[in-house]
Design an enzyme around this catalytic site. Structure first.
Site, short mmCIF file in Angstrom:
data_model
loop_
_atom_site.label_atom_id
_atom_site.label_comp_id
_atom_site.label_asym_id
_atom_site.label_seq_id
_atom_site.Cartn_x
_atom_site.Cartn_y
_atom_site.Cartn_z
N CYS A 263 0.82 -1.21 0.00
CA CYS A 263 0.00 0.00 0.00
C CYS A 263 0.86 1.27 0.00
O CYS A 263 0.65 2.17 -0.82
CB CYS A 263 -0.96 -0.02 1.18
SG CYS A 263 -0.21 -0.51 2.74
N1 LIG Z 1 -4.25 -4.58 4.82
C1 LIG Z 1 -3.72 -3.87 3.83
O1 LIG Z 1 -3.93 -2.64 3.74
C2 LIG Z 1 -2.87 -4.53 2.79
C3 LIG Z 1 -2.45 -3.78 1.68
C4 LIG Z 1 -1.65 -4.38 0.71
C5 LIG Z 1 -1.28 -5.70 0.84
N2 LIG Z 1 -1.68 -6.40 1.94
C6 LIG Z 1 -1.23 -7.80 2.04
O2 LIG Z 1 -2.35 -8.64 1.78
C7 LIG Z 1 -2.23 -9.85 2.54
C8 LIG Z 1 -3.50 -9.99 3.40
O3 LIG Z 1 -3.59 -8.85 4.25
P1 LIG Z 1 -4.85 -8.57 5.19
O4 LIG Z 1 -4.67 -7.18 5.69
O5 LIG Z 1 -6.09 -8.94 4.50
O6 LIG Z 1 -4.55 -9.60 6.38
P2 LIG Z 1 -5.54 -10.24 7.44
O7 LIG Z 1 -6.71 -9.32 7.67
O8 LIG Z 1 -4.70 -10.63 8.59
O9 LIG Z 1 -6.07 -11.55 6.69
C9 LIG Z 1 -5.24 -12.64 6.35
C10 LIG Z 1 -6.09 -13.78 5.79
O10 LIG Z 1 -5.21 -14.89 5.51
C11 LIG Z 1 -5.68 -16.05 6.23
N3 LIG Z 1 -4.52 -16.82 6.67
C12 LIG Z 1 -3.62 -16.51 7.64
N4 LIG Z 1 -2.67 -17.47 7.74
C13 LIG Z 1 -2.97 -18.39 6.82
C14 LIG Z 1 -2.40 -19.63 6.43
N5 LIG Z 1 -1.28 -20.09 7.02
N6 LIG Z 1 -2.99 -20.33 5.44
C15 LIG Z 1 -4.11 -19.87 4.83
N7 LIG Z 1 -4.73 -18.70 5.14
C16 LIG Z 1 -4.15 -17.99 6.12
C17 LIG Z 1 -6.44 -15.47 7.41
O11 LIG Z 1 -7.33 -16.44 7.93
P3 LIG Z 1 -7.78 -16.30 9.47
O12 LIG Z 1 -8.48 -14.97 9.57
O13 LIG Z 1 -8.70 -17.43 9.68
O14 LIG Z 1 -6.50 -16.36 10.24
C18 LIG Z 1 -7.14 -14.30 6.75
O15 LIG Z 1 -8.24 -14.77 5.98
C19 LIG Z 1 -0.96 -9.71 3.39
O16 LIG Z 1 0.10 -10.36 2.76
C20 LIG Z 1 -0.74 -8.20 3.42
O17 LIG Z 1 0.62 -7.86 3.60
C21 LIG Z 1 -2.48 -5.86 2.91
#
Ligand SMILES: NC(=O)c1ccc[n+]([C@@H]2O[C@H](COP(=O)([O-])OP(=O)(O)OC[C@H]3O[C@@H](n4cnc5c(N)ncnc54)[C@H](OP(=O)(O)O)[C@@H]3O)[C@@H](O)[C@H]2O)c1
Length: 341
Positions: A150
């Protein structure tokens, strides 16, 4: 219809992907997975999806995933994508990875900053950095998009025109960034009240993992090393990023502010999601939240030696899921704005 799967469907970015994809006329959401104790209807997790999406969310099962989908959005933490992507690509699927696993072309940088081995060099070489406006032509031809972080999305979109038009010999770039707390993934209410309510603070000062990503992208556009200092801050709001970027020139700038704004408009004339503000107007987070826009305001300092760029996005949309869908639209020759306006 393109059959699409969302892995990490219960997270912040996974949820945003589902919302956008439900509005998309050319795709069908066919598979959802996350880390769950037992399979659950997605509408049990997000009740507002009742009668809108009837689909189970279960732990990842490669055979079902391969059978049901043509394209996958990986909205999972880094190191998880790298375990799944090789087998999806071997089976001729498309992957848009929102994690950092395929973003840094220099694997030693990934290993240093993410403190883990990179185990998929072959696909790292093939991945295309998915900053839609900058790499559209390469995105069109790839099966593996490394969706940008981001903070780098805002920074690189803001700085790229200066590099293209060689506006000045840049000495230093200082990026002062502020983000809503959803940038770090889901946090508990308890953590929010302890750390963030009525508060504002810097974190990972000059040591955030997005620094090498910004440096690598700026280096590839500038074709020379530029010094960058990057300090992120956390705002007590859920979503949105505002970056104030100071670009120091080693000579006085001759160009007028209105001319510079004109060059930015020229650079982004075919980019529906970048909006350049008028002279002396600057973006604010509330103008971009819940949109896929990046708004950029530009001002040359009184002493004419610094260009001040103020830019905003919604971290969960242009900074993650919105840009991911934009990239899918580009690959499949759908309208770039489909489901995103
Ligand atoms: N948030 C942002 O603004 C943003 C921006 C750009 C990129 N990203 C990237 O996008 C990705 C997701 O971010 P997020 O903010 O959506 O994170 P998040 O809210 O923590 O969600 C992560 C998701 O992945 C699942 N998960 C976690 N560990 C796992 C595993 N070992 N195997 C399969 N599924 C798993 C989680 O399931 P549970 O909930 O059941 O644990 C949840 O559905 C990350 O790599 C992050 O760096 C995020």
């Amino acid at each position: 219809m393109l059959r699409v799967g969302v892995i990490g469907a219960t997270g912040y970015t996974g949820e945003e992907l589902i919302k956008i994809l439900l509005r998309h006329p050319r795709i069908k959401i066919s598979y959802l997975s996350a880390k769950v104790e037992k399979p659950k209807e997605i509408s049990e997790i997000f009740p507002y999806l009742k009668k809108k999406l009837l689909l189970l969310c279960d732990n990842f099962n490669i055979d079902r995933a391969l059978e049901l989908c043509d394209l996958f959005f990986l909205a999972v933490p880094h190191t998880v994508s790298i375990q799944i992507t090789p087998i999806l690509l071997e089976n001729k699927k498309y992957v848009i990875d929102l994690s950092a696993d395929y973003r840094l072309k220099d694997k030693s940088l990934y290993e240093l900053w993410y403190e883990t081995k990179h185990t998929d060099h072959q696909n790292l070489r093939r991945s295309v950095y998915g900053l839609s406006e900058i790499h559209r032509d390469k995105i069109k031809k790839t099966r593996l998009v490394a969706n940008p972080g981001c903070y780098p999305t805002v920074a690189v979109l803001s700085i790229a025109p200066l590099l293209k038009y060689k506006i000045c010999k840049i000495q230093y770039i200082y990026i002062d960034a502020k983000s809503g707390y959803s940038g770090a993934g889901r946090i508990s209410d308890e953590q929010f009240y302890r750390d963030l309510k009525d508060n504002f603070k810097a974190y990972n000062v000059d040591s955030h993992r997005h620094l090498p990503e910004i440096l690598e992208q700026i280096l590839s556009l500038a074709e020379r090393k530029i010094n960058i200092v990057f300090t992120p801050h956390l705002l007590p709001i859920e979503r949105g990023i505002l970056e104030t970027i100071y670009v120091n020139s080693n000579h006085k700038l001759k160009i007028r502010n209105s001319e510079l704004i004109g060059l930015y408009r020229e650079f982004y004339k075919d980019s529906p999601f970048v909006r350049i503000k008028e002279d002396n107007h600057f973006p604010q987070i509330k103008d971009v939240v819940l949109t896929n826009f990046c708004d950029i305001g530009i001002k040359i300092s009184e002493d004419r030696k610094t260009i001040i760029l103020i830019s905003c996005i919604d971290n969960l949309l242009k900074g993650a899921s919105g840009q991911a869908v934009q990239n899918m639209n580009i690959i499949f020759d759908f309208e770039e704005t489909e489901a995103l306006l």
